[in-house]
Design a protein around this motif. Structure first.
Motif, mmCIF file in Angstrom:
data_model
loop_
_atom_site.group_PDB
_atom_site.id
_atom_site.type_symbol
_atom_site.label_atom_id
_atom_site.label_comp_id
_atom_site.label_asym_id
_atom_site.label_seq_id
_atom_site.Cartn_x
_atom_site.Cartn_y
_atom_site.Cartn_z
ATOM 1 N N GLU A 72 -2.066 -10.335 -10.102
ATOM 2 C CA GLU A 72 -2.865 -9.147 -10.919
ATOM 3 C C GLU A 72 -4.107 -8.420 -10.487
ATOM 4 N N HIS A 73 -4.916 -9.156 -10.002
ATOM 5 C CA HIS A 73 -6.412 -8.900 -9.325
ATOM 6 C C HIS A 73 -6.352 -8.138 -8.411
ATOM 7 N N GLN A 74 -5.148 -9.094 -7.467
ATOM 8 C CA GLN A 74 -4.907 -7.499 -5.968
ATOM 9 C C GLN A 74 -4.422 -6.883 -6.288
ATOM 10 N N ARG A 75 -3.974 -6.748 -7.087
ATOM 11 C CA ARG A 75 -3.072 -5.349 -7.541
ATOM 12 C C ARG A 75 -3.995 -4.040 -8.684
ATOM 13 N N GLU A 76 -4.913 -4.687 -9.141
ATOM 14 C CA GLU A 76 -6.195 -3.603 -8.945
ATOM 15 C C GLU A 76 -6.993 -3.300 -8.510
ATOM 16 N N ILE A 77 -7.186 -4.531 -7.489
ATOM 17 C CA ILE A 77 -8.423 -4.537 -6.319
ATOM 18 C C ILE A 77 -7.707 -3.366 -5.554
ATOM 19 N N LEU A 78 -6.218 -3.444 -5.486
ATOM 20 C CA LEU A 78 -5.910 -2.075 -4.224
ATOM 21 C C LEU A 78 -5.584 -0.767 -5.289
ATOM 22 N N ILE A 79 -5.296 -1.028 -6.099
ATOM 23 C CA ILE A 79 -5.265 0.908 -7.037
ATOM 24 C C ILE A 79 -5.848 0.916 -7.041
ATOM 25 N N VAL A 92 0.443 -1.447 -0.351
ATOM 26 C CA VAL A 92 -0.455 -0.065 0.093
ATOM 27 C C VAL A 92 1.076 0.645 0.276
ATOM 28 N N ALA A 93 1.800 1.096 0.803
ATOM 29 C CA ALA A 93 2.773 2.049 0.784
ATOM 30 C C ALA A 93 3.169 2.632 -0.699
ATOM 31 N N GLU A 94 3.531 1.430 -1.110
ATOM 32 C CA GLU A 94 4.476 1.601 -2.336
ATOM 33 C C GLU A 94 3.375 2.735 -3.499
ATOM 34 N N LEU A 95 2.045 1.635 -3.163
ATOM 35 C CA LEU A 95 0.893 2.468 -4.229
ATOM 36 C C LEU A 95 1.286 4.168 -4.334
ATOM 37 N N GLN A 96 1.006 4.275 -2.501
ATOM 38 C CA GLN A 96 0.400 5.430 -2.436
ATOM 39 C C GLN A 96 1.596 6.757 -2.972
ATOM 40 N N GLU A 97 2.844 6.032 -3.388
ATOM 41 C CA GLU A 97 4.364 6.936 -3.577
ATOM 42 C C GLU A 97 3.781 6.786 -5.299
#
Length: 137
Positions: free
Chosen positions: A69-76, A17-22
């Motif tokens: 891939e789906h986890q990434r999309e969900i979290l984005i 999540v911290a990576e995505l926030q960045e």
């Protein structure tokens, strides 16, 4: 000799999540990963505070069974709700002014429209961001 501690998937989730926030330019927000399941009809949910730049994120039990891939999309998708949070909260604050009947008509339309926009943008961004790597349960 003691065995190494089992990797914790929630710690890995917090790091991702911290990576995505960045990547999404929302590092000013404090996002707390809650270790209880999200609502049953959602892979995940996020609850931005009305005033502070903080939010709580929960994932469903089934989230962990999804492909990376789906986890990434969900979290984005959930992180993009941070981007739209102040707009959404402004609209939600108009419920009383709308009145019950008008709100009952308007609110589901607004929610559906914002979900579609957030989902569309998540699908566009996802291939450009790293995949999560969560320990198996």
């Amino acid at each position: 000799m003691a065995a190494a501690p089992k990797p914790d998937r929630f710690d890995a989730l917090e790091a991702y999540v911290a990576e995505l926030q960045e990547a999404l330019g929302i590092t000013v927000w404090k996002i707390t990963v809650i270790r209880e399941a999200s609502d049953v009809e959602a892979w995940a949910d996020i609850n931005p505070h009305e005033q502070a730049e903080s939010a709580e994120l929960r994932v469903s039990y089934d989230f962990w069974k999804q492909t990376p891939e789906h986890q990434r999309e969900i979290l984005i998708h959930e992180m993009l709700h941070i981007v739209t949070a102040r707009l959404d909260q402004t609209v939600e604050a108009m419920e009383e002014a709308f009145g019950k009947i008008a709100w009952a008509i308007f609110e589901p339309q607004y929610v559906n429209a914002t979900e579609r926009v957030v989902d569309h943008i998540a699908k566009i961004l996802a291939p450009n961001l790293p995949l999560p790597e969560f320990p198996k349960a």
